[in-house]
Enzyme design. Sequence first.
Site, PDB file in Angstrom:
ATOM      1  N   GLU A   1      42.915 -22.605  47.898  1.00 11.88           N
ATOM      2  CA  GLU A   1      41.903 -21.799  48.591  1.00 11.88           C
ATOM      3  C   GLU A   1      41.367 -22.424  49.867  1.00 11.88           C
ATOM      4  OE1 GLU A   1      38.817 -20.446  45.988  1.00 11.88           O
ATOM      5  OE2 GLU A   1      40.224 -19.284  44.772  1.00 11.88           O
TER       6      GLU A   1
ATOM      7  N   SER B   1      34.824   0.894  41.064  1.00 13.04           N
ATOM      8  CA  SER B   1      34.747   2.292  41.478  1.00 13.04           C
ATOM      9  C   SER B   1      34.018   3.023  40.349  1.00 13.04           C
ATOM     10  CB  SER B   1      36.150   2.885  41.678  1.00 13.04           C
ATOM     11  OG  SER B   1      36.799   3.042  40.429  1.00 13.04           O
ATOM     12  N   PRO B   2      33.635   4.290  40.577  1.00 13.06           N
ATOM     13  CA  PRO B   2      32.973   5.023  39.484  1.00 13.06           C
ATOM     14  C   PRO B   2      33.848   5.122  38.225  1.00 13.06           C
ATOM     15  CG  PRO B   2      32.650   6.169  41.558  1.00 13.06           C
ATOM     16  CD  PRO B   2      33.635   5.053  41.820  1.00 13.06           C
TER      17      PRO B   2
ATOM     18  N   GLY C   1      37.425 -21.908  43.755  1.00 14.07           N
ATOM     19  CA  GLY C   1      37.796 -22.043  42.351  1.00 14.07           C
ATOM     20  C   GLY C   1      38.549 -20.826  41.875  1.00 14.07           C
TER      21      GLY C   1
ATOM     22  N   GLU D   1      38.337 -17.784  54.741  1.00 15.13           N
ATOM     23  CA  GLU D   1      37.341 -18.452  55.584  1.00 15.13           C
ATOM     24  C   GLU D   1      36.663 -19.661  54.934  1.00 15.13           C
ATOM     25  OE1 GLU D   1      34.569 -15.665  57.351  1.00 15.13           O
ATOM     26  OE2 GLU D   1      36.057 -14.066  57.135  1.00 15.13           O
TER      27      GLU D   1
ATOM     28  N   GLU E   1      43.159 -25.304  42.557  1.00 11.32           N
ATOM     29  CA  GLU E   1      42.456 -24.198  43.206  1.00 11.32           C
ATOM     30  C   GLU E   1      41.890 -24.591  44.570  1.00 11.32           C
ATOM     31  OE1 GLU E   1      42.109 -21.022  42.643  1.00 11.32           O
ATOM     32  OE2 GLU E   1      42.969 -20.831  40.647  1.00 11.32           O
TER      33      GLU E   1
END
Length: 131
Positions: free
Chosen positions: A46, A69-70, A26, A102, A42
């Site tokens: 996909e 990330s921080p 999706g 995958e 979608e």
Amino acid sequence: MRDGAVLLVRVNASGDPDYGKWMWPGGGIEHGEHPRDAVVRELKEETGLTVEVGRLLHVGSDHRLLHFSPERIVDFHGVFFLYAVTVTGGRLTDEANGDTAEPGWVPADALRSTPLITPVAAVLPGLVSEP
């Protein structure tokens, strides 16, 4: 569901906090696009499969902080619609340069040991029963 398995894709976006986890196929709805049309588009992008959209199974909301990330924390809020679909054609294929990879049929009895993104882990057990 097909033969006791669920169609899932792996999050493939490098740097995504959910990288490597599994989710149902999706994505975003384009401006002016009906959710049923987004499902067809979608899934084709996909998974390579063409589908006919069936009944609405669930409407959910996913609100959480995504730690990329921080320095980059995103207050994410997504609303999702989960539909039953019938595969009408195509063959399983990775999305070219996509955020997922995958595509495959994961047996219901393997879902407990499959790392799932948060909203899928919350909803899928109520929709799928193990054999």
